[in-house]
Every structure is written in C-alpha cells, then in structure tokens.
Design an enzyme around this catalytic site. Structure first.
Site, PDB file in Angstrom:
ATOM      1  N   GLU A  19      24.630  35.038  64.561  1.00 13.43           N
ATOM      2  CA  GLU A  19      24.270  35.493  63.216  1.00 13.43           C
ATOM      3  C   GLU A  19      25.416  35.270  62.234  1.00 13.43           C
ATOM      4  O   GLU A  19      26.530  34.886  62.618  1.00 13.43           O
ATOM      5  CB  GLU A  19      23.851  36.970  63.279  1.00 13.43           C
ATOM      6  CG  GLU A  19      22.614  37.142  64.152  1.00 13.43           C
ATOM      7  CD  GLU A  19      22.014  38.523  64.116  1.00 13.43           C
ATOM      8  OE1 GLU A  19      22.687  39.485  63.654  1.00 13.43           O
ATOM      9  OE2 GLU A  19      20.856  38.653  64.559  1.00 13.43           O
ATOM     10  N   CYS A  54      19.236  30.598  66.151  1.00 11.76           N
ATOM     11  CA  CYS A  54      18.595  31.234  67.306  1.00 11.76           C
ATOM     12  C   CYS A  54      19.178  30.698  68.620  1.00 11.76           C
ATOM     13  O   CYS A  54      19.728  29.596  68.670  1.00 11.76           O
ATOM     14  CB  CYS A  54      17.100  30.948  67.309  1.00 11.76           C
ATOM     15  SG  CYS A  54      16.172  31.767  66.009  1.00 11.76           S
ATOM     16  N   GLU A  84      17.646  29.554  71.247  1.00 12.10           N
ATOM     17  CA  GLU A  84      16.985  28.325  71.707  1.00 12.10           C
ATOM     18  C   GLU A  84      17.597  27.101  71.034  1.00 12.10           C
ATOM     19  O   GLU A  84      17.875  26.093  71.667  1.00 12.10           O
ATOM     20  CB  GLU A  84      15.479  28.375  71.386  1.00 12.10           C
ATOM     21  CG  GLU A  84      14.714  29.490  72.059  1.00 12.10           C
ATOM     22  CD  GLU A  84      14.647  30.750  71.202  1.00 12.10           C
ATOM     23  OE1 GLU A  84      15.670  31.122  70.574  1.00 12.10           O
ATOM     24  OE2 GLU A  84      13.582  31.369  71.181  1.00 12.10           O
TER      25      GLU A  84
END
Ligand code: THU
Length: 132
Positions: free
Chosen positions: A44, A53, A55
């Site tokens: 973040e 993210c 992934e």
C-alpha cells in the site's frame, strides 16, 4: 502440481504484506509452467492509488524476470474466507494466461480451497485479440 504447497507459499508471501492503511493483508504465489514459484504481497501507499495487489506483485516480479508461461496462482488473506481477486488483477492475469487452463486457487485456510478459471472470473475480457 502440489496445490497445498502453492497455498503455503501464498501464506508465506502474506508475511511481507505492507498494508498499514487497510490492515488487509494478502499473499499470492504464482506457479510457472516450469514449476518455479513467485511470491507476492500487497503493497500500500499513503497516496492510496499507487497500491499494488498481491497478485500483481507476483505477476510483475515473474514477468520482469522473463517468465511468460504460467499454470496457477494461489491467493490468501487473513480471514477464513475466499478472497476474490480484484478486476485489475483479473485483467493482468488475462494478459499472460490461457483463460480456460490457468487455475486461480482461492484458499480460505491451508487446506480448503476453490479453483476457478479466468473464463469464470473475467468472462468476455478485453485481450490482445481485440487489438488485431
Ligand atoms: N488486495 C489484494 O492484494 N488483492 C486483491 O485481489 C484484493 C485487494 C489488497 C489491496 C489493498 O492493499 C487491500 O487488499 C485492501 O483492498
């Protein structure tokens, strides 16, 4: 493929999750056709939108190392429930993976999981075919 081992790698990746704003920790483990595993966590940012993210972290690590052929990804979170990959991550997966064969393994703990294809997760996706 050893799915439980892939899930274990995703939990390992989650340990490095940097999520001071949402407190929502995610881990992913991406399996290449040759059997190598790339781990990724969510990262973040104080400006929020640069957030990456788990992934996509795994995919970008792998692709930047020259990988382009993938078999499966396992995704795990903190809660005992199946974590749905966001739309942007589904689109990134679509770029590199066969919609019918690539396996998206969503695990709610170390032994319980569900497997989806990209055809199921992002039907009618925009892809390189649309650019021809
Ligand atoms: N997140 C992921 O890492 N993967 C997903 O598929 C859904 C959301 C992260 C992004 C952000 O750091 C936090 O979860 C809350 O949205």
């Amino acid at each position: 493929m050893d799915i439980l081992r892939l899930i274990e790698n995703a939990y390992n990746a989650k340990k490095n999750s940097y999520a001071p704003y949402s407190g929502f920790h995610v881990g992913a483990a991406l399996l290449t056709a040759e059997g190598k595993i790339y781990q990724g966590c969510n990262i973040e940012n104080a400006a929020y939108s640069p957030t990456n993210c788990a992934e996509r972290t795994a995919f970008f690590k792998a692709v930047s190392e020259g990988e382009k052929d993938f078999k499966a990804i396992a995704v795990v979170g903190d809660k005992e429930e199946y974590l749905a990959p966001c739309g942007v991550c589904r689109q990134v997966m679509t770029e590199f993976c066969s919609a019918g064969e690539f396996q998206v393994v969503l695990a709610k703990n170390r032994t319980e999981y569900k497997i989806f294809t990209l055809e199921e997760l992002l039907p009618g996706a925009f892809s390189k075919q649309n650019l021809l």
